[in-house]
Enzyme design. Sequence first.
Site, short mmCIF file in Angstrom:
data_model
loop_
_atom_site.label_atom_id
_atom_site.label_comp_id
_atom_site.label_asym_id
_atom_site.label_seq_id
_atom_site.Cartn_x
_atom_site.Cartn_y
_atom_site.Cartn_z
N HIS A 142 104.55 60.91 53.94
CA HIS A 142 105.98 60.86 54.31
C HIS A 142 106.85 61.23 53.10
CE1 HIS A 142 104.29 57.62 57.10
NE2 HIS A 142 104.77 58.50 57.94
N GLU A 163 102.58 68.80 58.92
CA GLU A 163 101.50 69.55 59.58
C GLU A 163 100.33 68.63 59.91
OE1 GLU A 163 100.71 72.89 57.04
OE2 GLU A 163 102.28 74.09 58.02
N LEU A 207 105.56 53.79 55.38
CA LEU A 207 105.60 55.04 54.63
C LEU A 207 104.47 55.14 53.61
CD1 LEU A 207 109.46 55.30 54.00
CD2 LEU A 207 108.10 56.24 55.90
N HIS A 208 103.91 56.34 53.50
CA HIS A 208 102.88 56.62 52.49
C HIS A 208 103.25 57.94 51.81
CE1 HIS A 208 101.40 59.48 55.44
NE2 HIS A 208 101.21 58.50 56.31
N GLY A 222 108.10 54.68 59.92
CA GLY A 222 107.93 53.68 58.86
C GLY A 222 106.48 53.61 58.40
N SER A 263 97.43 58.62 56.44
CA SER A 263 97.96 58.16 57.73
C SER A 263 98.19 56.66 57.68
CB SER A 263 96.95 58.48 58.84
OG SER A 263 97.30 57.79 60.03
N SER A 264 99.26 56.22 58.33
CA SER A 264 99.53 54.77 58.41
C SER A 264 98.38 54.05 59.10
CB SER A 264 100.82 54.52 59.19
OG SER A 264 101.85 55.34 58.68
N ARG A 265 97.68 54.76 59.99
CA ARG A 265 96.60 54.12 60.75
C ARG A 265 95.29 54.03 59.96
NH1 ARG A 265 99.20 56.95 65.48
NH2 ARG A 265 99.97 55.30 66.83
P1 AMP Z 1 104.82 59.04 61.58
O1 AMP Z 1 105.56 58.00 60.84
O2 AMP Z 1 103.34 58.85 61.58
O3 AMP Z 1 105.39 59.33 62.93
O4 AMP Z 1 105.03 60.36 60.75
C1 AMP Z 1 106.31 60.80 60.40
C2 AMP Z 1 106.22 62.19 59.87
O5 AMP Z 1 105.36 62.20 58.74
C3 AMP Z 1 105.61 63.17 60.88
O6 AMP Z 1 106.31 64.41 60.79
C4 AMP Z 1 104.20 63.30 60.41
O7 AMP Z 1 103.61 64.52 60.76
C5 AMP Z 1 104.39 63.20 58.92
N1 AMP Z 1 103.14 62.82 58.24
C6 AMP Z 1 102.34 61.76 58.51
N2 AMP Z 1 101.24 61.79 57.73
C7 AMP Z 1 101.35 62.91 56.96
C8 AMP Z 1 100.52 63.51 55.96
N3 AMP Z 1 99.35 62.98 55.61
N4 AMP Z 1 100.94 64.65 55.39
C9 AMP Z 1 102.12 65.22 55.76
N5 AMP Z 1 102.93 64.71 56.69
C10 AMP Z 1 102.56 63.56 57.29
#
Ligand code: AMP
Length: 286
Positions: free
Chosen positions: A43, A154, A39-40, A37, A191-193
């Site tokens: 995602h 990636e 989401l940006h 979640g 990044s969500s962070r």
């Molecule tokens: P997360 O919600 O952070 O666990 O991420 C979910 C999926 O989104 C994972 O496969 C991450 O690698 C991918 N993801 C997160 N940030 C990016 C980004 N900046 N570019 C591409 N994929 C991303």
Amino acid sequence: MTDAALPRIARTIADVRSQVQVWRDAGLTVGLVPTMGALHHGHLSLVDSIAEQVDRVIVSIFVNPTQFGEGEDFEVYPRDEDTDLAKLAGKSCHLVYAPSPDTMYPSGFVTSIRVAGISDELEGAARPGHFNGVATIVAKLLQQTRPHKAIFGEKDYQQLVVIRQFVKDLDIPVEILGGTLIREEDGLAASSRNAYLSENDRAIASKLYQTLQMVRGDIKNGKPIRQAEAKGRAALINQGFSEVDYITARDAGTLKEIDDLADGASARLLAVARIGGVRLLDNISI
Ligand code: AMP
């Protein structure tokens, strides 16, 4: 906000399985985008990419407790389902799978998947047990949704390598795709962070990508890899990062350390640097 309809939500294993069965019976292919979640556009680009390759797309949203270490941000990790659903409206997302913690980890749950070797270094060394949590939850999501394809960014390059390994080892019938790392305009990996960064730290954060590009340039110009990495580490500290966990050139397939750019082999430069208590991950191909 968009006027497009919100995607349907499945909250139980039975619900998601019966929907996938209907699709499979109709001869449609299914793709899964696992997320936590918040989401940006990173995602959402995964949704767009997999939608080009399958007929139906499921986005899962689950903040997985077992991949967070003690003292990490599990409790405060951003959760806003309504905003996430609004972002998915108008995208090629045919179903959101948002299970409860009890659905994923009912009482009595004791199993963990461990991918030896690769799980213990880099992110695995900094976050013991992290990849066991990732591998276990991804395996469950794959079993629950039975997709033909699943995509991972990636951005979390080591995670992608870990997932490819256990999917192969456990003969899970799914094709794993890697999605391009998406960046903000100034180069910072989305990044969500990133929301945790102060304005001042946010400006410094963009230097991580620039430094990776510098190190890649040095390596390509023949500078010995260890020297190029050391120069990159020093540059990050000079630019205001408080700590550099690693900046390291690796074989792109195995993530083993490399001493030079072997002919024909592809390499990846991975880094984690800390600023204002936030760990920033990034990587580029060499
Ligand atoms: P997360 O919600 O952070 O666990 O991420 C979910 C999926 O989104 C994972 O496969 C991450 O690698 C991918 N993801 C997160 N940030 C990016 C980004 N900046 N570019 C591409 N994929 C991303």
